[in-house]
Scaffold this motif. Structure first.
Motif, PDB file in Angstrom:
ATOM      1  N   ALA A 225      -0.123   6.205  -5.061  1.00  0.00           N
ATOM      2  CA  ALA A 225      -1.531   6.145  -5.465  1.00  0.00           C
ATOM      3  C   ALA A 225      -2.284   5.568  -4.197  1.00  0.00           C
ATOM      4  O   ALA A 225      -1.611   4.705  -3.136  1.00  0.00           O
ATOM      5  CB  ALA A 225      -1.801   5.485  -6.741  1.00  0.00           C
ATOM      6  N   ASP A 227      -4.208   2.957  -4.105  1.00  0.00           N
ATOM      7  CA  ASP A 227      -4.427   1.641  -4.204  1.00  0.00           C
ATOM      8  C   ASP A 227      -2.832   1.203  -5.032  1.00  0.00           C
ATOM      9  O   ASP A 227      -2.568   1.842  -6.101  1.00  0.00           O
ATOM     10  CB  ASP A 227      -5.482   1.428  -5.449  1.00  0.00           C
ATOM     11  N   ASP A 229      -2.352  -1.507  -6.944  1.00  0.00           N
ATOM     12  CA  ASP A 229      -2.357  -1.944  -8.204  1.00  0.00           C
ATOM     13  C   ASP A 229      -2.348  -0.646  -9.180  1.00  0.00           C
ATOM     14  O   ASP A 229      -1.977  -0.670 -10.174  1.00  0.00           O
ATOM     15  CB  ASP A 229      -3.580  -2.507  -8.429  1.00  0.00           C
ATOM     16  N   GLU A 230      -3.032   0.425  -8.819  1.00  0.00           N
ATOM     17  CA  GLU A 230      -3.131   1.608  -9.638  1.00  0.00           C
ATOM     18  C   GLU A 230      -1.505   2.143  -9.455  1.00  0.00           C
ATOM     19  O   GLU A 230      -1.223   2.781 -10.838  1.00  0.00           O
ATOM     20  CB  GLU A 230      -3.976   2.657  -8.882  1.00  0.00           C
ATOM     21  N   ALA A 233       0.191   0.284 -12.296  1.00  0.00           N
ATOM     22  CA  ALA A 233       0.039   0.390 -13.486  1.00  0.00           C
ATOM     23  C   ALA A 233       0.303   1.869 -13.896  1.00  0.00           C
ATOM     24  O   ALA A 233       0.721   2.005 -15.232  1.00  0.00           O
ATOM     25  CB  ALA A 233      -1.708   0.544 -13.535  1.00  0.00           C
ATOM     26  N   GLN A 234       0.458   2.756 -13.110  1.00  0.00           N
ATOM     27  CA  GLN A 234       0.986   4.041 -13.554  1.00  0.00           C
ATOM     28  C   GLN A 234       2.293   3.824 -13.947  1.00  0.00           C
ATOM     29  O   GLN A 234       3.102   4.554 -15.024  1.00  0.00           O
ATOM     30  CB  GLN A 234       0.943   5.032 -12.444  1.00  0.00           C
ATOM     31  N   THR A 284       1.196   2.465  -2.168  1.00  0.00           N
ATOM     32  CA  THR A 284       0.327   3.175  -1.460  1.00  0.00           C
ATOM     33  C   THR A 284       1.042   4.255  -0.558  1.00  0.00           C
ATOM     34  O   THR A 284       2.359   4.238  -0.598  1.00  0.00           O
ATOM     35  CB  THR A 284      -0.597   2.324  -0.457  1.00  0.00           C
ATOM     36  N   ALA A 310       3.797   9.903 -13.418  1.00  0.00           N
ATOM     37  CA  ALA A 310       2.519   9.328 -13.814  1.00  0.00           C
ATOM     38  C   ALA A 310       2.103   9.965 -15.003  1.00  0.00           C
ATOM     39  O   ALA A 310       2.431  11.184 -15.305  1.00  0.00           O
ATOM     40  CB  ALA A 310       1.463   9.748 -12.777  1.00  0.00           C
ATOM     41  N   ASP A 315      -2.871  12.378 -11.882  1.00  0.00           N
ATOM     42  CA  ASP A 315      -2.229  11.380 -11.102  1.00  0.00           C
ATOM     43  C   ASP A 315      -0.877  11.832 -10.586  1.00  0.00           C
ATOM     44  O   ASP A 315      -0.438  11.428  -9.420  1.00  0.00           O
ATOM     45  CB  ASP A 315      -2.142  10.103 -12.016  1.00  0.00           C
ATOM     46  N   SER A 319       0.123  11.768  -6.567  1.00  0.00           N
ATOM     47  CA  SER A 319       1.329  11.182  -6.140  1.00  0.00           C
ATOM     48  C   SER A 319       2.346  12.219  -5.212  1.00  0.00           C
ATOM     49  O   SER A 319       2.609  12.001  -4.207  1.00  0.00           O
ATOM     50  CB  SER A 319       2.323  10.834  -7.361  1.00  0.00           C
TER      51      SER A 319
END
Length: 330
Positions: A225, A227, A229-230, A233-234, A284, A310, A315, A319
């Motif tokens: 992703a 980011d 953090d994203e 999370a995924q 990233t 994801a 998403d 990716s």
């Protein structure tokens, strides 16, 4: 030379989604892979798993092939002991006839399911014992030959349907080496014997008509992703859903909170499930690229087959696109 990049699409059925939506997503994922320069997309045979829509693997390959133009498509893999070699030769001979130059056939000897489903498939408990002979029988049919007098597979494809052996142990590695076939290791969910198996395959490899030198494909999970953090999370969402599916088998109406799932994954009982996803690139595009290049170098892999997990289709496709761009495929 950069490592080749491919995709394993498990055709996941996300919570609240349908199998039809899952298969439509597989078409979109393959189109994204084609645009992004991936070498191939493979689909795996699983049975009696409510979260996976690729049980009729050859049918899925044909559907996706009809909606794409050039990318190679195949099975990663067909669990050969579930079928007669003749039937699989007919299916993949037909696919190659319809979509020439685009079809792969990866073969495994695991059931791809549980014991009750094995019985429902009519699989004999000892059918895996003849896997080496079944591979050779299938290979002969696809070449327009036969090891069974008076029996041939029709249609015989004009182009080669390359065979790949799949495995997660020394058995598959040694058989692939003996037969001179490419070897794909399922390190995306069975990481333990990866390095030992690849070393054995390379050391024992015998050239064949299909392949002159060893060729290793290694599986790896990816969450890319913009980011970090994203991406994290995924990954958390995906692996929690995976754990839910695992511990809810046979239960009805029980819902587990994220905290309960995390506690399970951190427990002794859940540690094995957590260890299965050891090889996962998360972050990233640059972080994912660095991970994949380091992983391929350590494994001595000729190709990486990436599984993008994801939960949400946009998403997952993002990716795929970000990974290809970072690694230089797009």
């Amino acid at each position: 030379m950069p490592v080749a990049l491919s995709i394993l699409d498990l055709a996941p059925i996300a919570p609240g989604s349908s199998a039809r939506e899952s298969l439509a997503a597989s078409v979109e994922l393959a189109r994204a892979a084609e645009r992004s320069g991936y070498r191939r997309v493979w689909y795996a045979e699983h049975h009696n798993m409510p979260t996976i829509a690729s049980s009729a693997t050859a049918v899925v390959i044909g559907h996706v092939a009809e909606h794409t133009d050039s990318i190679r498509l195949g099975a990663g893999g067909i669990m050969l002991p579930n079928h007669s070699p003749l039937v699989i030769a007919e299916q993949f001979g037909t696919l190659e006839t319809l979509f020439p130059g685009r079809i792969d056939l990866g073969l495994g000897r695991a059931p791809g399911t549980d014991r009750p489903t094995m019985r429902a498939i009519r699989r004999d408990a000892t059918s895996a014992d003849t896997f080496p002979q079944d591979v050779l029988e299938l290979q002969a049919y696809l070449a327009g030959e036969s090891r069974v007098p008076g029996v041939q597979s029709i249609p015989v494809p004009q182009n080669e349907v390359p065979l790949y052996l799949l495995g997660s142990s020394l058995f598959g590695a040694q058989l692939a080496a003996q037969l001179g076939l490419p070897y794909a290791f399922a390190s995306h969910f069975a990481p333990d014997a990866l390095f030992e198996a690849v070393a054995a395959y390379r050391e024992q490899f015998q050239p064949s008509e299909q392949l002159a030198a060893p060729y290793v494909i290694a599986g790896v999970n990816v969450f890319a992703a913009e980011d970090r953090d994203e991406a994290e999370a995924q990954r958390e969402t995906s692996y929690r859903n995976r754990a839910r599916a695992f511990i809810k088998r046979g239960e009805v109406g029980r819902e587990y909170t994220d905290a309960e799932i995390d506690a399970f994954l951190n427990s002794a009982a859940g540690s094995q499930l957590s260890a299965m996803t050891k090889y996962t690139a998360t972050g990233t595009p640059d972080e994912v690229r660095d991970y994949l290049e380091d992983f391929a170098d350590k494994v001595r892999a000729d190709e990486l087959i990436t599984a993008h997990h994801a939960q949400h289709v946009p998403d997952r496709i993002r990716s795929v696109e970000l990974t290809a761009k970072a690694v230089g495929r797009a």
